[in-house]
Design a protein around this motif. Structure first.
Motif, PDB file in Angstrom:
ATOM      1  N   TRP A   1      54.764   7.930  14.434  1.00 41.74           N
ATOM      2  CA  TRP A   1      54.725   8.240  15.858  1.00 41.74           C
ATOM      3  C   TRP A   1      54.401   7.016  16.720  1.00 41.74           C
ATOM      4  O   TRP A   1      54.622   7.018  17.938  1.00 41.74           O
ATOM      5  CB  TRP A   1      53.677   9.318  16.133  1.00 41.74           C
ATOM      6  N   ALA A   2      53.855   5.955  16.124  1.00 50.97           N
ATOM      7  CA  ALA A   2      53.362   4.801  16.885  1.00 50.97           C
ATOM      8  C   ALA A   2      54.510   3.896  17.339  1.00 50.97           C
ATOM      9  O   ALA A   2      55.353   3.499  16.533  1.00 50.97           O
ATOM     10  CB  ALA A   2      52.367   4.007  16.048  1.00 50.97           C
ATOM     11  N   LYS A   3      54.545   3.557  18.621  1.00 52.12           N
ATOM     12  CA  LYS A   3      55.553   2.633  19.133  1.00 52.12           C
ATOM     13  C   LYS A   3      55.309   1.215  18.618  1.00 52.12           C
ATOM     14  O   LYS A   3      56.240   0.445  18.391  1.00 52.12           O
ATOM     15  CB  LYS A   3      55.532   2.624  20.655  1.00 52.12           C
TER      16      LYS A   3
ATOM     17  N   THR B   1      45.338  12.750   8.065  1.00 50.48           N
ATOM     18  CA  THR B   1      45.829  14.098   7.784  1.00 50.48           C
ATOM     19  C   THR B   1      46.700  14.551   8.957  1.00 50.48           C
ATOM     20  O   THR B   1      46.529  14.098  10.094  1.00 50.48           O
ATOM     21  CB  THR B   1      44.666  15.081   7.597  1.00 50.48           C
ATOM     22  N   TYR B   2      47.633  15.450   8.673  1.00 48.08           N
ATOM     23  CA  TYR B   2      48.490  15.962   9.741  1.00 48.08           C
ATOM     24  C   TYR B   2      47.668  16.727  10.777  1.00 48.08           C
ATOM     25  O   TYR B   2      48.001  16.730  11.969  1.00 48.08           O
ATOM     26  CB  TYR B   2      49.575  16.857   9.152  1.00 48.08           C
ATOM     27  N   GLU B   3      46.593  17.364  10.328  1.00 41.91           N
ATOM     28  CA  GLU B   3      45.716  18.078  11.258  1.00 41.91           C
ATOM     29  C   GLU B   3      45.079  17.112  12.254  1.00 41.91           C
ATOM     30  O   GLU B   3      44.941  17.429  13.447  1.00 41.91           O
ATOM     31  CB  GLU B   3      44.632  18.826  10.490  1.00 41.91           C
ATOM     32  N   LEU B   4      44.686  15.927  11.769  1.00 38.35           N
ATOM     33  CA  LEU B   4      44.077  14.945  12.667  1.00 38.35           C
ATOM     34  C   LEU B   4      45.095  14.406  13.661  1.00 38.35           C
ATOM     35  O   LEU B   4      44.789  14.228  14.851  1.00 38.35           O
ATOM     36  CB  LEU B   4      43.476  13.793  11.865  1.00 38.35           C
ATOM     37  N   ILE B   5      46.307  14.145  13.204  1.00 36.04           N
ATOM     38  CA  ILE B   5      47.355  13.658  14.108  1.00 36.04           C
ATOM     39  C   ILE B   5      47.598  14.667  15.231  1.00 36.04           C
ATOM     40  O   ILE B   5      47.694  14.301  16.412  1.00 36.04           O
ATOM     41  CB  ILE B   5      48.656  13.388  13.327  1.00 36.04           C
TER      42      ILE B   5
ATOM     43  N   MET C   1      48.899  12.151  24.144  1.00 37.38           N
ATOM     44  CA  MET C   1      47.899  11.117  23.885  1.00 37.38           C
ATOM     45  C   MET C   1      48.411  10.042  22.926  1.00 37.38           C
ATOM     46  O   MET C   1      48.104   8.864  23.072  1.00 37.38           O
ATOM     47  CB  MET C   1      46.635  11.771  23.313  1.00 37.38           C
ATOM     48  N   LEU C   2      49.220  10.417  21.932  1.00 36.63           N
ATOM     49  CA  LEU C   2      49.673   9.461  20.921  1.00 36.63           C
ATOM     50  C   LEU C   2      50.419   8.285  21.552  1.00 36.63           C
ATOM     51  O   LEU C   2      50.351   7.157  21.048  1.00 36.63           O
ATOM     52  CB  LEU C   2      50.573  10.155  19.896  1.00 36.63           C
ATOM     53  N   LYS C   3      51.121   8.512  22.667  1.00 35.71           N
ATOM     54  CA  LYS C   3      51.904   7.452  23.303  1.00 35.71           C
ATOM     55  C   LYS C   3      51.016   6.366  23.903  1.00 35.71           C
ATOM     56  O   LYS C   3      51.483   5.257  24.176  1.00 35.71           O
ATOM     57  CB  LYS C   3      52.796   8.041  24.393  1.00 35.71           C
TER      58      LYS C   3
END
Length: 255
Positions: free
Chosen positions: A27-29, A88-92, A1-3
């Protein structure tokens, strides 16, 4: 999903904050930033990140800035963030695990307010829609704040964003004074039937600061956070006192 996501950030003299949020967006392009002509080190920090595209626009309202930013984004999904947010890393991880092809058009996230980096047990910040499909969204002004209106289904995620503003007190006071001028106009223009219960209480001027103090320290458990909790409660009380003063001034100038 992040992509499939492009983060959108508004900035104005956010040098004390912006580095922390950018570190969680590796992580964001591409990251779109709408800057209101910052005069501190904000732009230098932004330009040190190759995936960031900066567009400058004179500030007129938060909704206008955000809608302008949406026009610069081509991805399906937008992650709308303030400069003083920290993912937060949990949200990512939770966002990354989402299925992009669903009937959900937006996701709301809960917040933990931080005082000098310490997350508090409870705050006045409501959940906010921060992740949504670009083509389904438009921003509207709401008093001094703004909100995004997204067509279709929405759900709340489990993880949190930390709201961690490290700007100095004089900047906070400057911002609150500006905000309360706008809030005063909103409260005085609307009839009581158009206002929420909270806004009707705020319009009474005297009660709101007292209620906020009790709410922050007792109901939200701020007293258990030690001096951090008291600091936050005093901030919110001071903001309500500023609003009360502006309301009194505006009402007296009418007579």
């Amino acid at each position: 999903m992040l992509k499939k996501i492009t983060p959108l950030i508004l900035t104005y003299n956010e040098a004390p904050n912006i580095e922390r949020i950018l570190q969680r967006l590796a992580w964001a392009k591409k990251i779109i930033v709408i800057d209101s002509y910052s005069t501190d080190e904000t732009l230098g920090i932004l330009y040190s990140y190759p995936q960031i595209e900066v567009f400058q626009k004179k500030f007129d309202s938060f909704a206008s800035q955000c809608n302008y930013g949406l026009g610069k984004i081509s991805s399906e999904w937008v992650l709308s963030l303030d400069s003083d947010y920290v993912l937060t890393y949990e949200l990512i991880d939770e966002i990354n695990a989402l299925q992009a092809e669903t009937d959900i058009n937006s996701y709301s996230v809960r917040f933990k307010y931080c005082v000098f980096g310490k997350p508090l047990r409870g705050t006045l910040l409501p959940p906010r829609k921060v992740l949504y499909k670009r083509e389904k969204a438009i921003y509207q002004d709401d008093g001094h704040a703004h909100r995004v209106v997204v067509e279709g289904n929405s759900i709340i995620l489990y993880s949190y964003i930390h709201h961690d503003d490290r700007k100095p007190l004089n900047r906070w006071l400057w911002a609150q004074d500006r905000y309360m001028v706008i809030e005063t106009q909103k409260l005085l223009k609307a009839s009581d039937s158009e206002l929420s219960l909270v806004d009707r209480i705020r319009k009474q001027k005297i009660l709101a600061p007292i209620i906020i103090l009790v709410y922050c320290l007792v109901i939200k458990g701020g007293i258990l956070d030690g001096w951090h909790g008291f600091y936050y409660a005093f901030q919110r009380v001071l903001a309500e006192i500023l609003l009360s003063i502006h309301l009194i001034e505006a009402e007296k100038l009418k007579t």
